[in-house]
Enzyme design. Structure first.
Site, PDB file in Angstrom:
ATOM      1  N   HIS A 185     -77.459  39.904  -6.524  1.00 32.78           N
ATOM      2  CA  HIS A 185     -78.594  40.828  -6.470  1.00 32.78           C
ATOM      3  C   HIS A 185     -79.748  40.358  -7.365  1.00 32.78           C
ATOM      4  O   HIS A 185     -80.295  41.111  -8.174  1.00 32.78           O
ATOM      5  CB  HIS A 185     -78.160  42.240  -6.882  1.00 32.78           C
ATOM      6  CG  HIS A 185     -79.055  43.312  -6.324  1.00 32.78           C
ATOM      7  ND1 HIS A 185     -78.592  44.556  -5.978  1.00 32.78           N
ATOM      8  CD2 HIS A 185     -80.389  43.324  -6.045  1.00 32.78           C
ATOM      9  CE1 HIS A 185     -79.601  45.307  -5.531  1.00 32.78           C
ATOM     10  NE2 HIS A 185     -80.695  44.567  -5.561  1.00 32.78           N
ATOM     11  N   GLU A 187     -70.955  47.187  -5.148  1.00 33.55           N
ATOM     12  CA  GLU A 187     -71.674  46.259  -6.008  1.00 33.55           C
ATOM     13  C   GLU A 187     -71.498  46.675  -7.468  1.00 33.55           C
ATOM     14  O   GLU A 187     -71.687  47.844  -7.784  1.00 33.55           O
ATOM     15  CB  GLU A 187     -73.154  46.288  -5.639  1.00 33.55           C
ATOM     16  CG  GLU A 187     -73.985  45.177  -6.244  1.00 33.55           C
ATOM     17  CD  GLU A 187     -75.397  45.112  -5.673  1.00 33.55           C
ATOM     18  OE1 GLU A 187     -76.347  45.300  -6.469  1.00 33.55           O
ATOM     19  OE2 GLU A 187     -75.543  44.898  -4.459  1.00 33.55           O
ATOM     20  N   ARG A 239     -80.419  46.295   1.360  1.00 34.57           N
ATOM     21  CA  ARG A 239     -79.499  47.150   0.635  1.00 34.57           C
ATOM     22  C   ARG A 239     -78.086  46.921   1.149  1.00 34.57           C
ATOM     23  O   ARG A 239     -77.856  46.848   2.355  1.00 34.57           O
ATOM     24  CB  ARG A 239     -79.876  48.627   0.807  1.00 34.57           C
ATOM     25  CG  ARG A 239     -81.080  49.041  -0.029  1.00 34.57           C
ATOM     26  CD  ARG A 239     -80.706  49.082  -1.509  1.00 34.57           C
ATOM     27  NE  ARG A 239     -81.794  49.533  -2.363  1.00 34.57           N
ATOM     28  CZ  ARG A 239     -82.638  48.745  -3.005  1.00 34.57           C
ATOM     29  NH1 ARG A 239     -82.521  47.429  -2.856  1.00 34.57           N
ATOM     30  NH2 ARG A 239     -83.567  49.229  -3.790  1.00 34.57           N
TER      31      ARG A 239
END
Length: 317
Positions: A277, A258, A229
């Site tokens: 991601h 993000e 994360r």
């Protein structure tokens, strides 16, 4: 008869699998962009999640008793409110083991063989033989978060002749790791590693865990990989560690913030590899989530405890 709503597209084969397992239930599969509150109103089981429906799902008008998350992480879901509503929550933990462990090795092999620079040189039509060329054999990998993905990564590491160090909350040993540390011994583990891989979930204990002090505990020649994360890392401290040579490089799939802003300094760093991601993405994702769901569905139908990935609200995962 119960109603089960899937907030995503399913193939005909996948629908048939579910119908065979729940022949007396109503099965609805509708992409979240097309779904309405009415679709969810009388659903007992919801597979997937969207903030679009969060308030409604938590309201008395929604009869949901079990939510099967479509993701491995549940830190972005309203865990306190779901617990108060006594909703069972299961995650998709485990579906990412193969793609993420392979992505970790993609970073490691690229850095070891200087491929990240070769790709940049190719885009410039530049013939450049300079750079450091190493090998993974004999190196030590420290995997912080020794769950399914960590175990899968350790198995690959051993196949490459690497030494495997794990870090987990309990500190209890696992066969795939040569040495296991507890979270209280994290700095010690960081200090022996040539590669540090962060696969931790986001909890109150892990938020901002990788900070200036943690990067200082690493070897100057160490590589940092984050596929856990983004918010478990203090981004400014990571940038400083890379700029100052505190660590040698980073392979990053997750970020805080993000998406990573276009003007962020990480983009222009030669010793950094960035992916958006996507480490867990692959063509088998839906089938693997369904395997988890169908195993749990059998137990649910029999009034038994859900056996796979039942979230412990007190721990947050």
């Amino acid at each position: 008869m119960s109603k089960i709503v899937f907030l995503q597209h399913l193939s005909e084969k996948q629908k048939q699998q579910i119908e065979a397992a729940a022949p007396h239930d109503e099965i609805v599969a509708i992409p979240v962009k097309e779904a309405t509150e009415q679709d969810l109103a009388d659903a007992e089981i919801i597979v997937g999640w969207s903030r679009k429906f969060q308030d409604f799902i938590l309201s008395p008008d929604c009869a949901v008793k079990w939510v099967q998350a479509w993701s491995a992480g549940v830190d972005k879901m309203p865990l306190t409110e779901l617990e108060q509503k006594q909703v069972l929550l299961t995650s998709a933990n485990g579906v990412h083991t193969i793609p993420i462990s392979e992505q970790i090795f993609a970073y490691m092999l690229a850095f070891s063989r200087n491929l990240h620079q070769a790709i940049r040189n190719q885009s410039r039509a530049r013939w450049d033989e300079s750079g450091r060329f190493g090998e993974l054999h004999g190196k030590t990998i420290a995997i912080v978060g020794a769950g399914n993905i960590g175990i899968g990564t350790a198995r690959l590491a051993r196949a490459f002749g690497m030494k495997t160090v794990g870090v987990r909350r309990s500190g209890q040993p696992l066969d795939e790791f040569d040495t296991m540390y507890s979270m209280e011994q994290l700095d010690e583990a960081l200090g022996v590693a040539d590669v540090v891989v962060n696969i931790l979930p986001l909890t109150e204990q892990t938020r901002g865990l990788f900070d200036q002090g943690r990067f200082a505990a690493m070897k100057p020649e160490a590589l940092f990989i984050n596929v856990g994360r983004g918010t478990t890392v203090r981004t400014d401290d990571l940038v400083a560690a890379l700029q100052n040579g505190t660590i040698a490089g980073a392979g990053l799939d997750v970020f805080d913030p993000e998406p990573l802003p276009e003007d962020h300094p990480l983009w222009s760093m030669e010793q950094v590899m960035i992916t958006p991601h996507i480490a867990g993405s692959n063509e088998h994702y839906t089938d693997r989530v369904l395997d988890i769901f169908l195993t749990n569905l059998k137990a649910y139908q029999q009034g038994e405890k859900l056996p796979v990935n039942l979230v412990d609200y007190s721990s947050g995962y």
